[in-house]
Design a protein around this motif. Sequence first.
Motif, PDB file in Angstrom:
ATOM      1  N   VAL A  28      26.149  -3.112  28.422  1.00  0.00           N
ATOM      2  CA  VAL A  28      27.289  -3.904  28.913  1.00  0.00           C
ATOM      3  C   VAL A  28      26.861  -4.837  30.047  1.00  0.00           C
ATOM      4  CG1 VAL A  28      29.543  -3.786  30.068  1.00  0.00           C
ATOM      5  CG2 VAL A  28      29.021  -2.241  28.170  1.00  0.00           C
ATOM      6  N   LEU A  29      26.078  -4.334  30.980  1.00  0.00           N
ATOM      7  CA  LEU A  29      25.651  -5.158  32.108  1.00  0.00           C
ATOM      8  C   LEU A  29      24.732  -6.296  31.668  1.00  0.00           C
ATOM      9  CD1 LEU A  29      25.183  -2.341  34.726  1.00  0.00           C
ATOM     10  CD2 LEU A  29      26.800  -4.249  34.894  1.00  0.00           C
ATOM     11  N   PRO A  50      36.012  -4.813  24.534  1.00  0.00           N
ATOM     12  CA  PRO A  50      35.387  -5.819  23.684  1.00  0.00           C
ATOM     13  C   PRO A  50      35.689  -7.263  24.116  1.00  0.00           C
ATOM     14  CG  PRO A  50      37.312  -5.000  22.585  1.00  0.00           C
ATOM     15  CD  PRO A  50      37.197  -4.231  23.894  1.00  0.00           C
ATOM     16  N   TYR A  51      36.539  -7.457  25.118  1.00  0.00           N
ATOM     17  CA  TYR A  51      36.833  -8.827  25.567  1.00  0.00           C
ATOM     18  C   TYR A  51      35.567  -9.549  26.013  1.00  0.00           C
ATOM     19  CZ  TYR A  51      38.451 -12.724  28.346  1.00  0.00           C
ATOM     20  OH  TYR A  51      38.628 -13.977  28.859  1.00  0.00           O
ATOM     21  N   LEU A  52      34.649  -8.828  26.608  1.00  0.00           N
ATOM     22  CA  LEU A  52      33.397  -9.426  27.080  1.00  0.00           C
ATOM     23  C   LEU A  52      32.658 -10.108  25.940  1.00  0.00           C
ATOM     24  CD1 LEU A  52      31.194  -9.909  29.196  1.00  0.00           C
ATOM     25  CD2 LEU A  52      30.351  -7.608  28.723  1.00  0.00           C
ATOM     26  N   TRP A  53      32.642  -9.475  24.780  1.00  0.00           N
ATOM     27  CA  TRP A  53      31.900 -10.055  23.656  1.00  0.00           C
ATOM     28  C   TRP A  53      32.541 -11.347  23.208  1.00  0.00           C
ATOM     29  CZ3 TRP A  53      28.711  -7.311  25.643  1.00  0.00           C
ATOM     30  CH2 TRP A  53      28.762  -5.936  25.746  1.00  0.00           C
ATOM     31  N   GLN A  85      17.283   1.825  22.140  1.00  0.00           N
ATOM     32  CA  GLN A  85      16.774   0.623  21.474  1.00  0.00           C
ATOM     33  C   GLN A  85      17.743  -0.547  21.603  1.00  0.00           C
ATOM     34  OE1 GLN A  85      15.896   1.862  17.481  1.00  0.00           O
ATOM     35  NE2 GLN A  85      14.024   2.944  18.077  1.00  0.00           N
ATOM     36  N   LEU A  86      19.028  -0.289  21.420  1.00  0.00           N
ATOM     37  CA  LEU A  86      20.028  -1.349  21.559  1.00  0.00           C
ATOM     38  C   LEU A  86      20.053  -1.895  22.981  1.00  0.00           C
ATOM     39  CD1 LEU A  86      22.903   0.166  19.416  1.00  0.00           C
ATOM     40  CD2 LEU A  86      21.684  -1.975  18.946  1.00  0.00           C
ATOM     41  N   ALA A  87      19.987  -1.013  23.958  1.00  0.00           N
ATOM     42  CA  ALA A  87      19.976  -1.449  25.357  1.00  0.00           C
ATOM     43  C   ALA A  87      18.719  -2.262  25.652  1.00  0.00           C
ATOM     44  CB  ALA A  87      20.084  -0.261  26.292  1.00  0.00           C
TER      45      ALA A  87
END
Length: 107
Positions: A28-29, A50-53, A85-87
């Motif tokens: 997220v960060l 999910p607003y960030l995306w 891995q995603l991070a």
Amino acid sequence: MPYFIRARTYLRYAEEEYRRGHFREAFVLAGKAIWALSQVEAPERKPEPPYLWEALKQAAEPEVVDFFHRGWERLEQAGEEEARQLAAQALKKAREILSPILGPSLR
């Protein structure tokens, strides 16, 4: 605080969370670091997924936005290794996008 300082700060926080093993927070960060590039003035509130995306559309290419959107969905059910891995991928994307404002030691 100028947008580029805010972006670097989010990236630093993301890297710290990654080292602590908090992969969701790091993910997220990293997204917020990219988002901060489109925030010339300090925002009234910081967006949460999910607003960030959705808000990333103002700061990043569609494939980056898609990565964060899909990655967040995968994180919901990911085990620790996949989350790591995603991070790591999110941090790499953030570093690439922020590279013009990062000093040589931060790249």
